[in-house]
Each structure stands twice: as structure tokens, then as C-alpha cells.
Design a protein around this motif. Structure first.
Motif, PDB file in Angstrom:
ATOM      1  N   PHE A 194       1.949   7.327   0.468  1.00 35.13           N
ATOM      2  CA  PHE A 194       1.218   8.625   0.472  1.00 35.13           C
ATOM      3  C   PHE A 194      -0.207   8.243   0.518  1.00 35.13           C
ATOM      4  O   PHE A 194      -0.879   8.953   1.019  1.00 35.13           O
ATOM      5  N   GLU A 195      -0.814   6.866   0.401  1.00 35.86           N
ATOM      6  CA  GLU A 195      -2.122   6.724   0.460  1.00 35.86           C
ATOM      7  C   GLU A 195      -2.475   6.463   2.128  1.00 35.86           C
ATOM      8  O   GLU A 195      -3.665   6.545   2.436  1.00 35.86           O
ATOM      9  N   LYS A 196      -1.256   6.337   2.940  1.00 33.63           N
ATOM     10  CA  LYS A 196      -1.422   6.244   4.389  1.00 33.63           C
ATOM     11  C   LYS A 196      -0.975   7.458   5.239  1.00 33.63           C
ATOM     12  O   LYS A 196      -1.071   7.554   6.209  1.00 33.63           O
ATOM     13  N   LYS A 238       2.047  19.232  -1.395  1.00 31.66           N
ATOM     14  CA  LYS A 238       0.425  18.832  -1.702  1.00 31.66           C
ATOM     15  C   LYS A 238       0.321  18.044  -0.327  1.00 31.66           C
ATOM     16  O   LYS A 238      -0.888  17.990   0.373  1.00 31.66           O
ATOM     17  N   VAL A 257       4.460  17.086  -5.004  1.00 29.47           N
ATOM     18  CA  VAL A 257       3.799  16.326  -4.303  1.00 29.47           C
ATOM     19  C   VAL A 257       3.825  16.256  -2.778  1.00 29.47           C
ATOM     20  O   VAL A 257       2.869  16.095  -1.845  1.00 29.47           O
ATOM     21  N   PRO A 306       9.695   7.973  -4.935  1.00 26.29           N
ATOM     22  CA  PRO A 306       9.535   8.249  -6.562  1.00 26.29           C
ATOM     23  C   PRO A 306      10.889   8.959  -7.291  1.00 26.29           C
ATOM     24  O   PRO A 306      10.807   8.988  -8.220  1.00 26.29           O
ATOM     25  N   VAL A 350       0.805  -1.286  -0.145  1.00 30.06           N
ATOM     26  CA  VAL A 350      -0.132  -0.115   0.001  1.00 30.06           C
ATOM     27  C   VAL A 350       0.880   1.301  -0.067  1.00 30.06           C
ATOM     28  O   VAL A 350       1.730   1.249   0.726  1.00 30.06           O
ATOM     29  N   CYS A 351       0.746   2.013  -0.871  1.00 28.89           N
ATOM     30  CA  CYS A 351       1.602   3.532  -1.057  1.00 28.89           C
ATOM     31  C   CYS A 351       1.686   4.174   0.373  1.00 28.89           C
ATOM     32  O   CYS A 351       0.620   4.430   0.645  1.00 28.89           O
TER      33      CYS A 351
END
Lengths: 285, 346, 256
Positions: free
Chosen positions: C183-185, C230, C227, C192, C180-181
Motif C-alpha cells: 500500500f505504501e508503494k 481509498k 481501504v 489484510p 515495505v507495505c
């Protein structure tokens, strides 16, 4: 209810399995280029058409797409010829092999030059740098069936006189009737008596009948644009300009995606293309 | 083909029954996301799930797989076999089933891929129909993948009070025959139920892409030199996430994995990505897609244009994974809609 | 009989360390089975972590650590002369590593931060990656290095094809493992823009990528900054993320 609770081991087609080849001749051509003649085991014939390529394979090193340099019209059909520049891991390892060493061969792959379409026409061969390597398969084909073709002009361009490949052979052919050969180099040396300059400078000097001439161009990407411009200036239509495009084929089977040019796969739809087929293909040239 | 009913309370029993003869893989929770994984007990299976991190293509075209084994210095690949396991992909969404349909076309086209084919042969697909759109990224309605069409053996649809199972293949029929968790359904009645359910369902699925399905191919035909590609390229990190998670991306690389004693090894293939910088470079150093913008354009064209020319199919299934996974926020909906706007303004 | 086999002699391997923690050499002692496999092909003649003998007769030199002082540079040049193949081993050697942070300060500032109050003279040179001093044949990145990659590299070198680390992002390997990335967490990750080859070691264990394998040859630095921003990071925090392992390169780029 299915009771197949066991894993099954399924034999698969040998799509990725190389044939066995043996190197039967090696010749150092220039500082970086070597010529190899390879014999397939069990009397197998490669059966290539001019312009096709093979995937050569050395276990532990990997595979690489290599243009076949010999014509299917050659006498001994159980061998084929390649000429390889030493540029990376694979070609370094290949250069280290000698007569008697084994090498894996898959192929031949791709669509060769449209030899039937070329028959009866005058031919203008234009090769830049290593472009002569795949083009030689077609020139030899034409020379072996010389009566099927009209006038032949061969234009060759390379960096320096010492980089010329197959020049002895080409000079030999140039002695035949209706066959002309001109060479140009970017950088001359003291013994050089030929032309100096880019290959496009040779084109105005060639006598072309635009209704019965096919130009066949093979060279580095940068060469195509200017050569095509010169040929079209002379009035040669797009469907009479044929070229061979270089890409990095990994599988040769239209799957891996590496050789894709827009919607075409070079390993299946190419590597030879007529210029009119490339209309709308922004990535081609 | 025939239909069955399944009581909602019997779903667990049904899944357990499938496990008797097959390895059942299904969406299972992983941290705050979902992945397809082997079902140990029916309770793990998540029927309401956002598209999994990787699509089920990994079971037919694994991330890494052995093509054969070799001895160093030899030229023969030996061990010309694939080990396959009778498997059921359970609760696949219709978008992912369409993804497998696309891969079928690619891997079965001449010369057909023997590894893919062997795996596909031992696989059954049981779909689970989405009744609500999953999130803001999915474009299944526009891509026309929101309803079951083809490519599955059994489709499970929640019609409110119970599930309807539509059997769509002989293999599916054989699988379900005599299953004690199921009740026979009259075909007429089941079909009416399904039609009514889908009529209601359609109201909940909207078109997030401005261009209609029928206009997409034309739009891409006109957009090759659009400045939109530069905008997308500027955002892109070339991390390759979008292609790895795409249910229809199939680019690959090959490599040799040598044993520790260096006497031999395995020739393998591994997923590759057209988004990586070196993907289109050749031995002499020329790179035919050096810019991120041209690589991103290539990815989009492989879904909406090249695939149509080569395989007569869109290779976008509308699953939304590429947008969902992109850290840089490259959104398929935004890209396609920008192209559309620009096209209208011309 | 027809195989292209050539009998190989055992290769002599030596390890050397410069400005570093020697953690990458320590990794070698964790190789276990693979280590024994490696020993079938190699003799280790210089290895401070495990053996006391010393030798100047070696084929492959593993150089660990960044080069900070003049006499270190001289010693390294000697090693280069003796070695047929020189490998920059670990982040400090390959990219300057954490030591690169020293370049953000003057010598006095640095000495004051690290050795506050000490009066005796301290030599605090500018850290350099190994390739700034001598030619490097191969790189094995990481802080610490991964043994899987070390074994792959060694096999490649023994086979004569050498070893080239991947030139794509850590994300590529991370996605293949279906992690699971981060960034998703809601976490931040240098994956990257960082060179793969570690098989997404840290993200696979729930940690973020710190960028220890160095930036990609052509990282989308602006894109990555966007990124991170953000995701709620300040410019200062972002710079720190990049500088932790890559300060040597980034400071040098600034001066270009």
C-alpha cells in the motif's frame, strides 16, 4: 577502540527451562478429565501455594498453563497433582501420557489465595465446572489446617452428575464438623437426588455471617457475574469476595501479554483477585 | 561527560572507524522506505530518514529467537546460550532511543529476561538528533521525546557548521577515545552551541496532540467507555501492523520448531500482537477481547494508561509508526484528539 | 532411556487430484532435501506426478482440486473411507479456489465462455471445496501450496498433534520480514484479509497478495473494501479481488 571482533556466546539464566517431572499416577476422572500426579526429579519440591499454576511442557507440542490442584500441605511434597480436561492439542497429548512418562514443569507462578487473610474466618467455596480443580488446592489446604478456619460451606455446580470432580473427597470432608457440601447440576439423571439448577440458586440457602465470611469463587466467566450479585445481595462486602480468573498465560513471567487484564498480569498479579481489587478493571469479569 | 566535534566531511570516515570493532547497523534505504540494517559501506547510511519500517527493538528482541534446543520426549532444554555480537545502533532517533528505554524497563523487571539482557550488554547506541519533525504522524513534541535525554552512549547533533557529539556513558567514552575523525570540544562551548541549536529547533516542532503531556494520563483514565473505540474498531483490519512496528510493543508467543527427522528441535519465541483475534482467548474457547474495538483500546491503553500504572511511563514514543503503517488510516493523533474533544464536551 | 519415545512405522501417503491444475502436487517434487527427509518417515504409494504404481492402502490422503461432478464426489467418499487422515491440499481443495468463479455464472454461460462453439455435451457442475463433500482433518492452503508449510504440517501430523494453519492475516508475517507495505508503494494487496502461513510469499517477492489462502475466519471485509476504495479501486474491481479465490465461499454466503 574496542577490538572485540568476535561474536560471543553468552550463557543465560534458565528462565524458560523446565524442570523434569515424572508422571507417577493417572486416573480417569470423567469422560474428558484425567487426574495426574507428577513427581519432580532430584527430590525437588514444587512449593506451590493454593491457587498457583505451572507451565507444563511437552517438546514438539509446546507449553500450557495448568492449575495445581494439590495443596502444599500434602504429605509427599515431591509430587503435585493436576486435573486436566481434554480440549486441545496440548491436553490431548497430555492425556496420551501414562505412568513413568516425563513432562516438563515450570513454576509455580502467580499469586495464590490469601490464606493468611482467610485464617479465622468462615469460608464459602463456590466452584462451577472445572473451577473445583484449582479450588481443591485451597480446600485441601483448609482441611489440613481445619482448626485455623471457621465454618466451611462448599457449593459445587456442574452440567450433569457424571461431570462431578473430586466428589468422593468432598463428601468425605463434609462429614467433618462445621463443613457442609451442596451440589447442583444443570441436567439431572435418573439416579440424581440432589439439586437441579444454576449454582446461584444455592446461595440463598447458605447461612452467611457477612462480618466473618470469605467467599471464594472459581468457575467459568459467565458464573462470576451472577454469583457475585447473589453474594452482594446477601450483604457480603467486595473485599470478602475472592476469585480466580482464567487467562491464557504463555510465559508466566509477566512479559508475553496474553494474560493481561487491563493493567494487571494474571500470571503475576493473579490469578487470584479480591473483588475490590478489580474496581475499574473493565476486562476482568 | 565530554563533547567532540565532527566535521561534516568526516562523517564517512567516522562510520568506517566504528565498523572496525563492531557490527554497525543504521538506517538504510529500502525501496521508498528505510530500515535498520548492517552497514556495508558508510555511504549507505541515511542520516535524514523517516522512522524505519521496524524500530531497532528487533536487535534486542528479535522477531523470532531460539530459547533452547531439545530432544523429543525429553524434558530438558539444552544449549543455554545466546550468541551476541558487539553492535552499534547508529543514527537512532531520540524517539527510538526512548522506545528502547521502555523495553529496558519491561525486560529488566523481575524476572529479568536473560536473552534481552545479554544482547543489551553488547550494544552501544549512537543517536542522531532530529532537527526537523519527520512528518505529519509524529507526536514526539507532545510525548517529550524530541530532545535527547537518556538511553544513549553517544548523541550526534547537527549544529549547522559541524556535528557535536555528546558522550553519555563510559562505554561511549571508551569507544570514541583517540578516534582520529573527531576533534576535542570544550564542554562549555559545545553546550552553548547545543543549547542555541535546540532553542531554534523547538520552533519547528509543534504539538499535534491537543492534550498536553501532563493531561494525557487523566484523559485516558476518563475515556475507557468512549464511543471513539467503536469508531476505531470499525476501521481496524486486525492485521497487526501497528503492534509490529511499535518500538514499545513486546507481546510474544512461544512455539516448538521440530527438526525434519522429528528427533528434536528448538523452542522459540516470536512477536505476537494483541490485535489478532485469538490473542486473548483461552483453551475453553472464551475470548476476552473478541471485538476489534476492545483490542484497539487495549493497544492504546498499553501506551497511555496501563504502562503508566505498571511502569510509571508512557509507552508511546511519538514516533508515528502505528499511524504511518495503518492501511485503514487509524491515526493516533485523530484518536487522542477525538478523546480530548469528547472529554471537553462532557 | 527415560524418554517417552514410541517407535513409529512408516506412514503411507497417497495423492489424489480432482478439478485443478495439479500445480500443488508438482510443488512436492520441488521439496528436494526436505523430500528425502519426509521419505524417511513415509512411503508415497499414490503420486501421479512422479510414480506410476497405485495402491488403495494408505494412511494419509492428500486431496487436491475442487469437487465439481457427482462421480468425483463418489470417488472422494471412497478415498475418505480408505484414509485415516484426509488433507485438503491447495486452494481448490480447501476453498474451491479459482474454480469458484464458475459459481458466478449459470452452467450455460460458463460453458459458452470457456468452450464457445463446442457442440458435444459438457458436464459443468458447481465446484465445491472438499469439506463440502467429506470430513477434512487438516488444511494446507495456497495456490500453489508452500513446501515449508507442507513440511511443517507433515511433521505435526507425524507427531500426532496435527496441523492448524494460522488464523491471522498475511500482514503479520510480512511485517516481521520488514517488507515495505505494498500500500505504501501504491499497490493493492489482499494480505489484510487473507490467512497467513505462506510467510508472505508473494509480497516478499514484490508481488501483491491475491488471497489464494482464503479469507480469514473473521475478515474485516468492509474495512478492506474501504481501504481498497481509498486506494482508487471501483466496487467492481474490489469484488473481483475478493472473488478470484474466494468466490465459492462468498457466493455461498450470499445464498445463506
Amino acid at each position: 577502540m574496542c577490538n572485540c571482533d568476535k561474536n560471543k556466546v553468552v550463557e543465560v539464566d534458565a528462565l524458560y527451562y523446565p524442570m523434569e517431572g515424572t508422571i507417577v499416577k493417572v486416573e480417569q476422572m470423567t469422560e474428558y478429565e484425567k487426574f495426574f500426579e507428577i513427581r519432580l526429579s532430584d527430590g525437588k519440591e514444587l512449593g506451590n501455594m493454593p491457587g498457583q499454576f505451572v507451565q507444563l511442557s511437552m517438546f514438539g507440542i509446546g507449553e500450557a498453563p495448568i492449575s495445581v490442584s494439590s495443596s502444599p500441605t500434602k504429605e509427599d511434597k515431591t509430587t503435585f497433582e493436576i486435573c486436566v480436561r481434554k480440549v486441545g492439542t496440548f491436553t490431548n497429548a497430555l492425556h496420551a501420557l501414562g505412568v513413568g512418562d516425563k513432562i516438563g514443569v515450570r513454576g509455580p507462578f502467580g499469586r495464590g489465595f490469601p490464606v493468611d487473610e482467610l485464617k479465622g474466618n468462615d469460608l464459602l467455596f463456590i466452584a462451577g465446572g472445572l473451577g473445583i480443580v484449582p479450588l481443591r488446592s485451597l480446600i485441601r489446604f483448609v482441611m489440613d489446617k481445619r482448626r485455623d478456619f471457621g465454618k466451611v460451606d462448599i457449593l459445587l455446580g456442574c452440567k450433569e452428575p457424571k461431570d462431578r470432580l473430586f466428589s468422593n473427597e468432598i463428601e468425605e470432608w463434609a462429614r467433618l464438623a462445621d463443613t457442609n457440601y451442596t451440589c447442583t447440576v444443570d441436567k439431572s439423571d435418573p439416579e440424581w437426588k440432589g439439586n437441579v439448577g444454576v449454582i446461584t440458586t444455592l446461595i440463598p440457602g447458605v447461612d452467611i455471617d457477612v462480618n466473618r465470611t470469605y467467599a471464594v469463587i472459581v468457575g467459568p466467566p459467565i458464573m462470576y457475574k451472577f454469583t457475585i450479585m447473589s453474594l452482594m445481595d446477601k450483604g457480603l462486602p467486595k473485599d470478602r469476595i475472592i476469585m480466580l480468573l482464567e487467562r491464557r498465560m504463555k510465559c508466566g513471567l509477566g512479559k508475553c501479554g496474553h494474560c493481561q487484564i487491563n493493567h494487571k498480569y494474571v500470571c503475576q498479579d493473579g490469578p487470584t483477585f479480591r473483588l475490590d481489587e478489580l474496581t475499574g478493571m473493565g476486562e476482568a469479569l | 561527560m565530554r563533547h567532540y566535534y565532527l566535521e561534516k566531511t568526516s562523517m564517512g570516515k567516522f562510520i568506517e572507524s566504528l565498523k572496525e570493532g563492531y557490527r554497525v547497523v543504521a538506517p538504510i534505504k529500502k525501496e521508498n522506505q528505510f530500515v535498520f540494517a548492517k552497514v556495508e559501506s558508510a555511504g549507505e547510511v541515511e542520516l535524514e530518514y523517516l522512522p524505519t519500517v521496524l524500530p531497532p527493538k528487533k536487535y534486542l528482541f528479535p522477531q523470532k529467537e531460539k530459547l533452547g534446543t531439545f530432544d523429543m520426549g525429553d524434558t530438558k532444554l539444552t544449549d543455554t546460550s545466546v550468541e551476541v555480537e558487539p553492535m552499534i545502533i547508529f543514527a537512532a532517533h531520540t524517539c527510538d532511543i526512548e522506545g528502547l528505554e521502555c523495553l529496558d524497563v519491561v525486560f529488566n523487571s523481575d524476572p529479568a529476561d536473560p536473552y534481552y539482557k545479554a544482547r543489551k550488554k553488547s550494544l552501544l547506541i549512537i543517536g542522531f538528533e532530529c532537527m526537523v519533525p519527520c512528518d505529519e504522524y509524529a507526536t514526539c513534541r507532545t510525548m517529550d521525546t524530541h530532545n535527547p535525554k537518556a538511553g544513549y552512549d553517544v548523541m550526534i547533533t547537527d549544529v549547522g557548521s559541524k556535528y557535536v557529539l555528546h558522550v553519555n556513558s563510559k562505554e561511549g567514552k571508551d569507544l570514541l577515545e583517540g578516534n582520529s575523525a573527531l576533534l576535542d570540544a570544550g564542554n562549555g562551548e559545545a553546550k552553548t552551541l547545543l543549547a542555541k541549536t535546540r532553542e531554534e529547533k523547538l520552533k519547528r516542532f509543534d504539538n499535534k496532540l491537543k492534550p498536553e503531556f501532563s493531561r494525557l494520563a487523566r484523559l485516558f483514565g476518563d475515556s475507557y467507555t468512549s464511543p471513539v473505540w467503536d469508531e476505531v474498531g470499525e476501521k481496524c483490519l486486525s492485521c497487526g501492523n501497528c503492534t509490529a512496528v511499535c518500538p514499545t510493543c513486546y507481546c510474544l508467543d512461544m512455539y516448538d520448531k521440530v527438526k525434519l527427522d522429528t528427533t528434536g528441535g528448538e523452542r522459540k519465541r516470536v512477536w505476537d500482537s494483541c490485535q489478532l483475534e485469538e490473542f486473548a482467548s483461552v483453551a475453553g474457547g472464551e475470548n476476552f477481547r473478541e471485538e476489534r474495538s476492545s483490542r484497539q483500546r487495549h493497544r492504546y491503553y498499553r501506551k497511555f494508561d496501563y504502562s503508566v500504572k505498571k511502569y510509571h511511563k508512557f509507552f508511546c514514543t511519538g514516533c508515528g509508526r502505528c499511524s504511518r503503517t495503518c492501511m485503514a488510516g487509524i491515526s493516533l493523533i485523530e484518536t487522542v484528539n477525538s478523546l480530548d474533544e469528547e472529554n471537553e464536551n462532557v | 532411556m527415560s524418554k517417552n519415545k514410541k517407535k513409529k512405522e512408516k506412514v503411507r501417503i497417497a495423492f489424489f487430484d480432482f478439478a485443478d491444475c495439479e500445480g500443488c502436487q508438482l510443488q512436492v517434487t520441488y521439496l528436494n532435501e526436505a523430500f528425502l527427509g519426509v521419505l524417511e518417515h513415509c512411503d508415497i504409494v499414490n503420486f501421479r506426478e512422479a510414480i506410476s504404481e497405485r495402491s488403495d492402502d494408505y494412511d494419509i490422503a492428500f486431496v487436491e482440486g475442487s469437487i465439481t461432478r457427482e462421480h468425483d464426489a463418489e470417488r472422494l467418499k471412497e478415498i475418505r473411507k480408505n484414509a485415516k487422515i484426509l488433507i485438503a491440499y491447495g486452494a481448490c481443495a480447501c476453498i474451491g479456489g479459482i474454480n469458484g468463479l464458475r459459481k458466478k455464472y449459470t452452467a450455460d454461460e460458463a460453458i459458452n465462455i470457456v468452450y464457445a462453439g463446442r457442440k458435444d455435451p459438457i458436464e459443468a457442475g458447481e465446484p465445491k471445496p472438499v469439506h463440502d463433500v467429506v470430513k477434512v482433518d487438516h488444511y494446507i492452503h495456497g495456490c500453489p501450496t508452500s513446501n515449508d508449510e507442507l513440511v511443517e504440517a507433515l511433521k505435526g501430523i507425524l507427531l500426532g498433534k496435527g496441523y492448524t494453519p494460522p488464523d491471522y492475516a498475511v500482514c503479520v508475517e510480512c511485517k516481521l520480514k520488514e517488507n515495505v507495505c505494498l500500500f505504501e508503494k501504491g499497490q493493492v494487496c489482499m494480505g489484510p484479509v487473507t490467512r497467513a502461513g505462506c510467510n508472505s510469499w508473494c509480497p516478499s517477492w514484490g508481488n501483491t497478495c491475491y488471497g489464494c489462502r482464503g479469507l480469514l475466519p473473521n475478515p474485516a471485509k468492509e474495512g478492506q473494501m474501504d481501504v481498497l476504495e481509498k486506494n482508487g479501486y471501483t466496487i467492481n474491481e474490489l469484488e473481483q479481488k475478493f472473488d478470484l479465490y474466494n468466490a465459492c465461499k462468498l457466493e455461498a454466503d450470499k445464498n445463506e
